[in-house]
Write a protein that holds these residues in place. Structure first.
Motif, PDB file in Angstrom:
ATOM      1  N   GLY A 541       8.702  35.128  14.603  1.00  0.00           N
ATOM      2  CA  GLY A 541       7.674  34.279  14.025  1.00  0.00           C
ATOM      3  C   GLY A 541       6.451  34.086  14.889  1.00  0.00           C
ATOM      4  O   GLY A 541       5.563  33.305  14.526  1.00  0.00           O
ATOM      5  N   ALA A 542       6.367  34.788  16.026  1.00  0.00           N
ATOM      6  CA  ALA A 542       5.212  34.624  16.912  1.00  0.00           C
ATOM      7  C   ALA A 542       4.055  35.486  16.423  1.00  0.00           C
ATOM      8  O   ALA A 542       4.187  36.705  16.315  1.00  0.00           O
ATOM      9  CB  ALA A 542       5.590  35.003  18.339  1.00  0.00           C
ATOM     10  N   PHE A 543       2.936  34.867  16.120  1.00  0.00           N
ATOM     11  CA  PHE A 543       1.736  35.566  15.689  1.00  0.00           C
ATOM     12  C   PHE A 543       0.578  35.145  16.587  1.00  0.00           C
ATOM     13  O   PHE A 543       0.453  33.970  16.959  1.00  0.00           O
ATOM     14  CB  PHE A 543       1.392  35.234  14.233  1.00  0.00           C
ATOM     15  CG  PHE A 543       2.420  35.707  13.242  1.00  0.00           C
ATOM     16  CD1 PHE A 543       2.396  37.014  12.770  1.00  0.00           C
ATOM     17  CD2 PHE A 543       3.409  34.847  12.798  1.00  0.00           C
ATOM     18  CE1 PHE A 543       3.349  37.442  11.847  1.00  0.00           C
ATOM     19  CE2 PHE A 543       4.359  35.271  11.884  1.00  0.00           C
ATOM     20  CZ  PHE A 543       4.340  36.580  11.411  1.00  0.00           C
ATOM     21  N   GLY A 544      -0.293  36.110  16.893  1.00  0.00           N
ATOM     22  CA  GLY A 544      -1.438  35.796  17.728  1.00  0.00           C
ATOM     23  C   GLY A 544      -2.331  34.728  17.132  1.00  0.00           C
ATOM     24  O   GLY A 544      -2.842  33.857  17.833  1.00  0.00           O
ATOM     25  N   GLY A 545      -2.525  34.776  15.800  1.00  0.00           N
ATOM     26  CA  GLY A 545      -3.389  33.804  15.151  1.00  0.00           C
ATOM     27  C   GLY A 545      -2.835  32.397  15.173  1.00  0.00           C
ATOM     28  O   GLY A 545      -3.594  31.426  15.134  1.00  0.00           O
ATOM     29  N   GLU A 546      -1.512  32.264  15.237  1.00  0.00           N
ATOM     30  CA  GLU A 546      -0.898  30.937  15.199  1.00  0.00           C
ATOM     31  C   GLU A 546      -0.599  30.391  16.588  1.00  0.00           C
ATOM     32  O   GLU A 546      -0.739  29.188  16.833  1.00  0.00           O
ATOM     33  CB  GLU A 546       0.393  30.987  14.377  1.00  0.00           C
ATOM     34  CG  GLU A 546       0.164  31.329  12.911  1.00  0.00           C
ATOM     35  CD  GLU A 546       1.460  31.450  12.134  1.00  0.00           C
ATOM     36  OE1 GLU A 546       2.531  31.214  12.737  1.00  0.00           O
ATOM     37  OE2 GLU A 546       1.409  31.792  10.944  1.00  0.00           O
ATOM     38  N   LEU A 547      -0.184  31.271  17.506  1.00  0.00           N
ATOM     39  CA  LEU A 547       0.188  30.812  18.843  1.00  0.00           C
ATOM     40  C   LEU A 547      -0.979  30.845  19.813  1.00  0.00           C
ATOM     41  O   LEU A 547      -1.291  29.856  20.475  1.00  0.00           O
ATOM     42  CB  LEU A 547       1.332  31.673  19.400  1.00  0.00           C
ATOM     43  CG  LEU A 547       2.759  31.337  19.001  1.00  0.00           C
ATOM     44  CD1 LEU A 547       3.727  32.220  19.761  1.00  0.00           C
ATOM     45  CD2 LEU A 547       3.076  29.884  19.266  1.00  0.00           C
ATOM     46  N   ALA A 548      -1.606  32.008  19.944  1.00  0.00           N
ATOM     47  CA  ALA A 548      -2.593  32.208  21.011  1.00  0.00           C
ATOM     48  C   ALA A 548      -3.990  31.729  20.644  1.00  0.00           C
ATOM     49  O   ALA A 548      -4.723  31.226  21.502  1.00  0.00           O
ATOM     50  CB  ALA A 548      -2.629  33.682  21.408  1.00  0.00           C
ATOM     51  N   ALA A 549      -4.402  31.909  19.394  1.00  0.00           N
ATOM     52  CA  ALA A 549      -5.779  31.574  19.012  1.00  0.00           C
ATOM     53  C   ALA A 549      -6.124  30.096  19.240  1.00  0.00           C
ATOM     54  O   ALA A 549      -7.211  29.791  19.759  1.00  0.00           O
ATOM     55  CB  ALA A 549      -6.036  31.961  17.559  1.00  0.00           C
ATOM     56  N   PRO A 550      -5.256  29.140  18.859  1.00  0.00           N
ATOM     57  CA  PRO A 550      -5.621  27.737  19.133  1.00  0.00           C
ATOM     58  C   PRO A 550      -5.829  27.463  20.620  1.00  0.00           C
ATOM     59  O   PRO A 550      -6.715  26.682  20.989  1.00  0.00           O
ATOM     60  CB  PRO A 550      -4.419  26.957  18.584  1.00  0.00           C
ATOM     61  CG  PRO A 550      -3.814  27.857  17.555  1.00  0.00           C
ATOM     62  CD  PRO A 550      -3.998  29.236  18.092  1.00  0.00           C
ATOM     63  N   ILE A 551      -5.034  28.116  21.468  1.00  0.00           N
ATOM     64  CA  ILE A 551      -5.192  27.924  22.915  1.00  0.00           C
ATOM     65  C   ILE A 551      -6.522  28.514  23.374  1.00  0.00           C
ATOM     66  O   ILE A 551      -7.225  27.935  24.213  1.00  0.00           O
ATOM     67  CB  ILE A 551      -4.019  28.576  23.670  1.00  0.00           C
ATOM     68  CG1 ILE A 551      -2.674  28.052  23.137  1.00  0.00           C
ATOM     69  CG2 ILE A 551      -4.135  28.322  25.156  1.00  0.00           C
ATOM     70  CD1 ILE A 551      -2.533  26.553  23.195  1.00  0.00           C
ATOM     71  N   LEU A 552      -6.888  29.671  22.817  1.00  0.00           N
ATOM     72  CA  LEU A 552      -8.165  30.290  23.168  1.00  0.00           C
ATOM     73  C   LEU A 552      -9.330  29.361  22.842  1.00  0.00           C
ATOM     74  O   LEU A 552     -10.249  29.170  23.663  1.00  0.00           O
ATOM     75  CB  LEU A 552      -8.323  31.609  22.416  1.00  0.00           C
ATOM     76  CG  LEU A 552      -9.636  32.357  22.645  1.00  0.00           C
ATOM     77  CD1 LEU A 552      -9.685  32.940  24.046  1.00  0.00           C
ATOM     78  CD2 LEU A 552      -9.814  33.459  21.597  1.00  0.00           C
ATOM     79  N   PHE A 553      -9.312  28.765  21.658  1.00  0.00           N
ATOM     80  CA  PHE A 553     -10.402  27.871  21.270  1.00  0.00           C
ATOM     81  C   PHE A 553     -10.434  26.631  22.159  1.00  0.00           C
ATOM     82  O   PHE A 553     -11.515  26.131  22.505  1.00  0.00           O
ATOM     83  CB  PHE A 553     -10.263  27.482  19.793  1.00  0.00           C
ATOM     84  CG  PHE A 553     -10.927  28.463  18.866  1.00  0.00           C
ATOM     85  CD1 PHE A 553     -12.119  28.149  18.232  1.00  0.00           C
ATOM     86  CD2 PHE A 553     -10.365  29.708  18.627  1.00  0.00           C
ATOM     87  CE1 PHE A 553     -12.738  29.057  17.381  1.00  0.00           C
ATOM     88  CE2 PHE A 553     -10.970  30.627  17.789  1.00  0.00           C
ATOM     89  CZ  PHE A 553     -12.163  30.305  17.158  1.00  0.00           C
TER      90      PHE A 553
END
Length: 680
Positions: A541-553
């Motif tokens: 269930g790990a997706f870049g848009g869900e896990l990493a993108a919020p941290i990037l912003f």
């Protein structure tokens, strides 16, 4: 009578001169201990503050003194050696005073050791209570005064004075007991640091707080009596609590600082471009990002100024002391699959070559490239789309078609010119799969490549070492192509809670959900976030848009509220709708790809291959098929396991190792079979 007196006086003078010369020769012949004192390596932030210090080889914390509070130095000399600036290493008046006190009180009331004598003892680690030891200290002190300046002698004391445990030197003590540099100390702190070296173990504040307080207060009383410290200041200082525990030494950017320490000589002062405020914010954000995540998920982050190449913050793992998450692994350096994050470079190359334009139409349909039939992440096809839509939606078929037209070697060469070092899984030539993440590349290298994209195709060497960043030769692609890609990425909807139009960004998820990534930039900064497990185990269930993108912003929000705008379009940019584009740019036509309709016959299992040995890692067995008519029924060893499935990829809940017979039936009763061996 007079001749005799004259002769006696002359003889006395000669004997005195001879004695003086002999004494001077004796002092000059003193075998001095080494005067170069090893200190720990320091890694400094861009503002000169301490990111991290390292102990010397024997494990002792000893650091170069650096700036020291002038009031502390004045109080130290007043308390320990009031005539320090006048005597030649041994203070005769102090010796006479101490001797008289012994005769009068029949016990030692005060010592006669000068600061120089204390330095002599510390240099040789000599005894303190024997006559021979005192004589040796006096001789070395006299020799030191002839070799060194008073400032150099005081510097040795500030490096060597013991403060309990493995603490040596004023700076290490101030950082450990007070968590601060010694450039500004309160009267209470200064008094404690004066008192501790006299008996560092019996006065250790963390073990003997009462003894430490009593010793500190005696120092304050003497300083007040001598007029060095105001009486009301001394009284207020006595009310200040004693520290009851040692503090940890600073350890910001632990993975980066460990790397720099490994390549530096002992005692080096390594200057970096790290912004301590941003680094603290990034580390705090990293810890929060993994809180509540299951399966030892970790995170790596990197933020740089792409205008000059300076790295401002770098997080190699969520918590470097967390062995369960393999916190010691620097995940900014680990080669991982980039997922879809390389797609912007393929589109930039296609734009630059005149193969496509953001408004060019391109097909997103089932297509075969030899035996390989790539699919989109969601198993859906959109038909005819614009290239802008293809990149925005991160569709796979269009980008593979463009990679085939460009040649996969072009992508590798572009990444290398950006300063990255991608690795291929085998020694065979690169295939089309590299466009979808079929290679290894570190997060640092990805950020390096995105920095070039943000700079309109001009590569720059990123570095956290002061003076290490610099522009690289060449151009990855034209400024127009880079701007066109950046403009598309800037219009991608932000994750929930993210600020719209804040950055241009792209996410990626590797095969098997092993890596979740997000890379982005604005007009000044570039950043990357990776999340996953250090050992490469899938994270369902790990997706870049869900896990990493919020941290990037959130990383960009930490930089500041004001957005650094992306550059305007270069003059040669073609800003036209599809209908007004030149005819060759209106529609992309692949050179060799052959479109094929979905097979209408019996179902065919495309994964796993027949007879394969499959590692499940306790996550179940992924199965894929094409053809046939849904719904599908999956049987394992003759028994139904899944009934009514309408997807062409699913996970069978098989975790036990061993031989397995698989059968899939479609709605018309047509079947396909596979036999595999499961491993854990």
């Amino acid at each position: 009578m007079r001749p005799r007196l004259f002769f006696a006086a002359a003889l006395a003078l000669a004997l005195a001169a001879g004695g003086r010369d002999a004494f001077n020769d004796w002092i000059a012949a003193t075998d001095l201990p080494p005067l170069t004192i090893a200190v720990g390596t320091e890694v400094l932030a861009r503002d000169g503050s301490l990111l991290r210090a390292f102990p010397v080889a024997d494990g002792r914390w000893r650091l170069a003194p650096g700036p020291v509070d002038c009031a502390y130095l004045q109080e130290l000399v007043a308390y320990e050696d009031g005539r320090f600036w006048q005597h030649a290493g041994v203070d005769p008046w102090a010796v006479l005073r101490a001797g008289a006190q012994v005769l009068w009180h029949q016990k030692v009331v005060s010592g006669a050791s000068t600061l120089t004598m204390q330095v002599a003892r510390l240099l040789e680690d000599g005894p303190t209570g024997t006559l021979a030891g005192k004589a040796r200290q006096a001789r070395v002190a006299l020799a030191l005064e002839r070799r060194l300046s008073k400032e150099q002698i005081l510097d040795l004391y500030l490096r060597l004075a013991p403060y309990g445990g493995n603490l040596e030197g004023l700076r290490a003590a101030s950082l450990s007991w007070f968590g601060k540099e010694p450039r500004r100390l309160t009267p209470a702190q200064a008094a404690l640091l004066i008192a501790l070296p006299q008996s560092p173990e019996s006065r250790r504040p963390d073990r003997h707080p009462k003894a430490a307080k009593a010793a500190r207060d005696r120092v304050l009383d003497r300083l007040a009596a001598a007029g060095v410290l105001a009486k009301d200041s001394a009284a207020a200082a006595k009310a200040e609590p004693i520290p009851t525990a040692r503090r940890d030494f600073p350890a910001l950017a632990p993975h980066l600082t460990a790397r720099l320490f490994a390549g530096a000589p002992q005692g080096a002062r390594i200057e970096t471009t790290i912004d301590p405020q941003l680094q603290r914010a990034a580390e705090k954000l990293a810890r929060r990002a993994v809180r509540g995540q299951v399966g030892q998920v970790s995170v790596a982050m990197l933020l740089a100024d792409h205008q000059n190449g300076e790295i401002l913050a770098e997080v190699g793992g969520a918590e470097w002391t967390d062995s369960a998450r393999a916190g010691f692994v620097d995940l900014t350096q680990a080669p991982r699959s980039p997922g879809s994050t390389l797609k912007p470079f393929i589109y930039a190359l296609a734009f630059d070559d005149g193969l496509a334009h953001p408004e060019t139409l391109i097909e997103d349909r089932p297509v075969a490239f030899g035996p390989w039939r790539p699919q989109n992440f969601d198993r859906e096809f959109r038909g005819t789309v614009t290239v802008r839509q293809a990149l925005t939606l991160s569709l796979n078929i269009p980008v593979v078609s463009l990679t085939e037209a460009l040649g996969p070697e072009r992508l590798l060469a572009t990444l290398r010119r950006a300063g990255a070092t991608p690795t291929l899984p085998t020694s065979a030539p690169p295939g089309l799969a590299i466009s979808l993440g079929g290679l290894g590349i570190s997060l640092e290298d990805l950020v390096q490549a995105y920095a070039a994209l943000a700079r309109l195709g001009q590569p720059v060497q990123l570095s956290a070492e002061a003076g290490g960043a610099h522009p690289l030769d060449g151009q990855l692609f034209g400024a127009v192509a880079a701007w066109q890609v950046s403009e598309i990425l800037s219009r991608i909807a932000p994750p929930p809670g993210g600020t719209p139009n804040r950055i241009a960004y792209k996410t990626g998820t590797s095969y098997g959900h092993r890596d979740a990534l997000a890379l982005g930039f604005d007009g000044r900064h570039v950043a990357g976030v990776w999340m996953g497990r250090a050992d490469g185990t899938p994270v369902p269930g790990a997706f870049g848009g869900e896990l990493a993108a919020p941290i990037l912003f959130e990383m960009f929000d930490r930089v500041g509220p004001e957005r650094a705008p992306l550059p305007p379009p270069p003059p040669a940019t073609l800003l036209l709708p599809n209908a007004r584009l030149p005819q060759p740019l209106q529609r992309f036509r692949p050179r060799d790809a052959a479109f094929a309709e979905v097979v209408a016959g019996a179902p065919e299992v495309t994964f796993p291959p027949d007879g394969a040995e499959v590692e499940t890692a306790g996550q179940g067995l992924v199965v894929k098929l094409r053809g046939g008519q849904p719904p599908f029924t999956w049987l394992v060893n003759g028994a139904p396991l899944i009934v009514g499935s309408r997807t062409r990829e699913t996970v069978l809940n098989l975790t036990n190792p061993g031989y397995v017979s698989l059968t899939v039936l479609d709605a018309q009763g047509r079947a396909a079979h596979r036999q595999v061996i499961l491993r854990r």
